[in-house]
Design an enzyme around this catalytic site. Structure first.
Site, PDB file in Angstrom:
ATOM      1  CG  HIS A  60      21.333 -13.896   2.365  1.00 19.70           C
ATOM      2  ND1 HIS A  60      21.162 -15.033   3.124  1.00 19.70           N
ATOM      3  CD2 HIS A  60      20.601 -14.086   1.249  1.00 19.70           C
ATOM      4  CE1 HIS A  60      20.350 -15.855   2.486  1.00 19.70           C
ATOM      5  NE2 HIS A  60      19.992 -15.305   1.346  1.00 19.70           N
ATOM      6  CD  GLU A  61      19.286 -11.207  -1.216  1.00 17.65           C
ATOM      7  OE1 GLU A  61      19.437 -11.657  -2.375  1.00 17.65           O
ATOM      8  OE2 GLU A  61      18.524 -11.726  -0.382  1.00 17.65           O
TER       9      GLU A  61
ATOM     10  CE  LYS B   5      -1.191  -1.310  -4.852  1.00 23.64           C
ATOM     11  NZ  LYS B   5      -0.425  -0.753  -3.725  1.00 23.64           N
ATOM     12  CB  THR B   6      -4.267   4.717  -6.912  1.00 24.16           C
ATOM     13  OG1 THR B   6      -4.608   3.634  -6.059  1.00 24.16           O
ATOM     14  CG2 THR B   6      -5.526   5.383  -7.399  1.00 24.16           C
TER      15      THR B   6
ATOM     16  N   PRO C 279       0.819  -1.205   0.000  1.00 23.31           N
ATOM     17  CG  PRO C 279      -0.660  -1.475   1.766  1.00 23.31           C
ATOM     18  CD  PRO C 279       0.580  -2.044   1.173  1.00 23.31           C
TER      19      PRO C 279
ATOM     20  CB  THR D 262       4.205   1.392  -3.683  1.00 21.99           C
ATOM     21  OG1 THR D 262       3.120   0.544  -4.017  1.00 21.99           O
ATOM     22  CG2 THR D 262       4.954   0.812  -2.521  1.00 21.99           C
TER      23      THR D 262
ATOM     24  CG  HIS E   5      21.874 -15.449  -3.162  1.00 21.89           C
ATOM     25  ND1 HIS E   5      21.843 -16.810  -3.069  1.00 21.89           N
ATOM     26  CD2 HIS E   5      20.996 -14.993  -2.225  1.00 21.89           C
ATOM     27  CE1 HIS E   5      20.989 -17.165  -2.104  1.00 21.89           C
ATOM     28  NE2 HIS E   5      20.459 -16.066  -1.568  1.00 21.89           N
TER      29      HIS E   5
HETATM   30  P1  ADP Z   1      -1.425   2.798  -3.666  1.00 24.65           P
HETATM   31  O1  ADP Z   1      -2.538   2.869  -4.637  1.00 24.65           O
HETATM   32  O2  ADP Z   1      -0.256   1.998  -4.167  1.00 24.65           O
HETATM   33  O3  ADP Z   1      -1.822   2.377  -2.316  1.00 24.65           O
HETATM   34  P2  ADP Z   1      -1.422   5.606  -4.081  1.00 24.65           P
HETATM   35  O4  ADP Z   1      -1.219   5.656  -5.536  1.00 24.65           O
HETATM   36  O5  ADP Z   1      -2.810   5.769  -3.606  1.00 24.65           O
HETATM   37  O6  ADP Z   1      -0.834   4.265  -3.493  1.00 24.65           O
HETATM   38  O7  ADP Z   1      -0.456   6.664  -3.399  1.00 24.65           O
HETATM   39  C1  ADP Z   1      -0.890   7.540  -2.423  1.00 24.65           C
HETATM   40  C2  ADP Z   1      -0.183   8.866  -2.547  1.00 24.65           C
HETATM   41  O8  ADP Z   1       1.192   8.743  -2.241  1.00 24.65           O
HETATM   42  C3  ADP Z   1      -0.222   9.425  -3.935  1.00 24.65           C
HETATM   43  O9  ADP Z   1      -1.355  10.196  -4.145  1.00 24.65           O
HETATM   44  C4  ADP Z   1       1.047  10.253  -4.017  1.00 24.65           C
HETATM   45  O10 ADP Z   1       0.854  11.535  -3.483  1.00 24.65           O
HETATM   46  C5  ADP Z   1       1.991   9.517  -3.111  1.00 24.65           C
HETATM   47  N1  ADP Z   1       2.865   8.617  -3.864  1.00 24.65           N
HETATM   48  C6  ADP Z   1       2.880   7.274  -3.774  1.00 24.65           C
HETATM   49  N2  ADP Z   1       3.815   6.741  -4.578  1.00 24.65           N
HETATM   50  C7  ADP Z   1       4.390   7.774  -5.229  1.00 24.65           C
HETATM   51  C8  ADP Z   1       5.433   7.864  -6.210  1.00 24.65           C
HETATM   52  N3  ADP Z   1       6.054   6.773  -6.681  1.00 24.65           N
HETATM   53  N4  ADP Z   1       5.767   9.097  -6.659  1.00 24.65           N
HETATM   54  C9  ADP Z   1       5.148  10.173  -6.186  1.00 24.65           C
HETATM   55  N5  ADP Z   1       4.176  10.163  -5.266  1.00 24.65           N
HETATM   56  C10 ADP Z   1       3.780   8.973  -4.771  1.00 24.65           C
HETATM   57 ZN    ZN Z   2      18.905 -15.997  -0.222  1.00 24.07          ZN
HETATM   58 MG    MG Z   3      -4.533   2.691  -4.133  1.00 24.07          MG
END
Ligand code: ADP
Ligand code: ZN
Ligand code: MG
Length: 609
Positions: A426-427, A211-212, A207, A209, A430
């Site tokens: 460790h890594e 994705k949305t 969560p 990161t 490998h």
């Molecule tokens: P997810 O859907 O993966 O849970 P979101 O896309 O909803 O995460 O991210 C929430 C907020 O965090 C975004 O609106 C943005 O402001 C910030 N954010 C997350 N990842 C990034 C990124 N890689 N670059 C810039 N802002 C990010």
């Molecule tokens: Zn390993």
């Molecule tokens: Mg999301």
């Protein structure tokens, strides 16, 4: 925000329905009350009444005559009326009979009644109907009255206003999505050649990161509309509603193609079916509908479905089949550089003082995701405002880091410096053994950023070309690489860790199959000891040998593992300086790409040992 045309039409139809209903009610009520107040009589009776001198007063309206009888006692009594016939002698007759007459005010009353008796009640009724039905709709799981049409839960945007620049530190994810952007951008071009467009991609990662954000950025880059719905929105609905919504979503999307359909938290509907019989029927129906829609729609129109989940392992296999979400885009926690880039994106609109060093902030936030970093910047800005400053200082940022990360550290797995060190060695173990041995694939990437799927780091090797046959030497070398993580820990630290469990499992499996399936030992020559006959049932090999043989198999397997383990350990012992150098570099950067890794080795070798 964009509302599909459908929505508006829908509202209009409801408006008409409510209005008609209200008019009918008001009409009936009016008729009823008028029936109480007025009574119709025949014109001949009227003339009779005149002759019998029963009438005290007549009011002459435009086409009605309102008659008051002499016998009338009180206001409650009905008013008689009759049609005004074209009677030229009427006035004369009334005059003769000495009846008072006068223009009618009753008709004015009727005119007034059009407002008080018609328009006002209609408006009031419509208002109540809306309020009551609305409340009912909400109570009964939102959308009873919308009959499967989504008014609230599908979010549609014509322009997301987000593009790839807004998403930092996810270079690999972006790279794999560029192609989809191009598909959407030039769907005509692809269609005219006859290329099949990809239908869906699954964004996988923890969560926060991004994705949305990435899904929106794809729509933004391709300049296409963005429809989104959350998987969890389906869960609490009536049976059949979920499926109806899915159908609706796809219908709308197809009308707006090319476009992106984004299903957030797809695991809420896409959990694997079967297993428990009692299961959630509704979810299953929804999932089936989703699968059917994905198969059914024509991808040449340029509808691409993106979905996001942080639990890919629970998804139904059917969702991951070719033609559905066959692409996986990993959206992982950002490494040091990624974190710095994300901080840069979010600091753009914020005034900062000269002492701000984002690199230092990135260094102090291992394991933080984009959402945390955005949060840190915002917290810092708030702090500056609170202290009546016009700029954000490094101190503000540092404080925010403590505030945000300290809260998360307990929940999420964030490595302590010692743990980080151990994982790094460790890594690199490998990776280094993979490079030192001959029959191995080149190292593509080493990372110690904690992963989604439980591992603390990984080393990724990519084959140069696809292979169909694996030689004995290659298998042995593979096992050596798998065991090298533990070997590096042994060589460098006095203690070993639990971090090698998965390595051990895989190495054992490979070694055992060398003995039982591939006939690669002297001892058993080319004897088949296991067969894969029920591959399609549960994929487990079936042992077909005696119990004594089984124990010899164990012995042989152990032999192979011991040999490989020793070989790895020796290799690393002989290269301990290199192991340390690369590990330090990895601890610093958290991720090393293959060429950086090879660069360090070459530099080290160039200088001579
Ligand atoms: P997810 O859907 O993966 O849970 P979101 O896309 O909803 O995460 O991210 C929430 C907020 O965090 C975004 O609106 C943005 O402001 C910030 N954010 C997350 N990842 C990034 C990124 N890689 N670059 C810039 N802002 C990010
Ligand atoms: Zn390993
Ligand atoms: Mg999301």
């Amino acid at each position: 925000m964009l509302n599909g045309k459908k929505f508006k039409n829908n509202k209009f139809i409801y408006f008409i329905c409510y209005a008609l209903l209200a008019i009918i009610i008001v009409f009936t009520v009016n008729e009823y009350f008028n029936g109480l107040k007025y009574e119709h009589i025949k014109y001949s009776d009227f003339v009779n009444y005149i002759n019998q001198n029963k009438i005290s007063q007549v009011k002459i309206g435009k086409d009605k005559l309102f008659i008051t009888l002499k016998s009338k006692q009180n206001e409650e009594e009905k008013i008689l009326y009759t049609e005004k016939l074209n009677d030229p002698d009427l006035i004369q007759k009334l005059d003769d009979a000495n009846i008072k007459f006068d223009g009618s005010s009753q008709e004015n009353a009727v005119m007034k009644n059009i407002f008080t008796g018609w328009i006002l009640p209609v408006i009031i009724l419509m208002f109540f109907a809306k309020v009551i039905l609305g409340a009912l709709g909400k109570r009964m799981g939102s959308g009873v009255m919308s009959f499967g049409r989504n008014t609230a839960k599908i979010y549609a945007e014509n322009e997301t206003g987000v593009n790839f620049e807004d998403v930092a530190g996810q270079e690999e994810a972006k790279e794999s999505l560029v192609e989809i952007v191009d598909f959407l951008h030039n769907s005509q071009k692809y269609a005219s050649i006859g290329a099949r467009l990809p239908k869906g991609a699954l964004l996988v990662g923890p969560p926060g990161t991004g994705k949305t954000l990435l899904a929106k950025a794809v729509a933004g880059e391709a300049k296409v509309p963005f429809f989104s719905i959350s998987g969890s929105a389906f869960v609490e609905m009536f049976v059949g509603m979920g499926a109806a919504r899915v159908r609706d979503l796809f219908q709308q999307a197809q009308e707006k193609a090319p476009c992106i359909v984004f299903i957030d938290e797809i695991d809420a509907i896409g959990k694997s079916r079967g297993g428990n019989v009692s299961g959630n029927d509704e979810r299953e129906q929804t999932l089936n509908q989703l699968l059917a829609e994905m198969d059914g729609f024509d991808s040449s129109k340029g509808v691409v479905i993106l979905a996001a989940t942080n639990r890919p392992e629970v998804l139904d296999k059917a969702l991951l089949r070719p033609g559905r979400f066959d692409r996986r885009v990993v959206v992982d926690r950002p490494d040091l550089k990624g974190r710095e880039d994300i901080l840069k994106v979010h600091i753009k609109g914020v005034k900062v003082s000269k002492d701000v060093d984002l690199n230092a902030i990135a260094k102090s936030t291992p394991g933080a995701v984009g959402a945390d970093l955005a949060n840190i910047i915002n917290e810092a800005a708030l702090k500056a405002v609170k202290n009546n400053r016009y700029e954000v200082t490094q101190d503000d940022l540092q404080n925010a880091v403590e505030l945000i990360i300290a809260g998360k550290e307990k929940k999420d797995r964030i490595l302590s410096p010692e743990e980080k060190r151990q994982v790094a060695f460790h890594e690199v173990g490998h990776a280094l053994v993979a490079t030192l041995l001959k029959h191995t694939d080149p190292v593509h990437k080493i990372t110690i950023v904690p992963r989604t799927m439980g591992s603390l780091g990984y080393t990724m090797q990519l084959p140069i070309e696809e292979k169909y046959l694996i030689t004995r030497e290659e298998m042995i070398d593979q096992i050596c690489v798998m065991l090298a993580g533990r070997a590096a820990e042994e060589v460098r630290f006095s203690s070993i860790s639990t971090g090698a469990a998965n390595d051990i499992e895989r190495a054992t499996e490979t070694a055992r199959s060398m003995v039982t399936v591939y006939g690669m030992t002297e001892r058993f020559d080319m004897m088949a000891l296991e067969s894969m006959q029920d591959k399609y049932l549960d994929g487990r090999p079936v042992r077909n040998c005696s119990a004594e043989t089984a124990s010899i198999i164990d012995e042989e397997t152990l032999n192979i593992i011991k040999q490989c383990h020793n070989k790895s350990r020796e290799l690393l012992k002989n290269n301990i300086k290199l192991l340390e150098k690369i590990s330090e570099e990895l601890i610093e950067k958290e991720t090393l790409m293959g060429d950086e890794f090879m660069g360090i080795i070459r530099m080290y070798r160039g200088k001579g040992k």
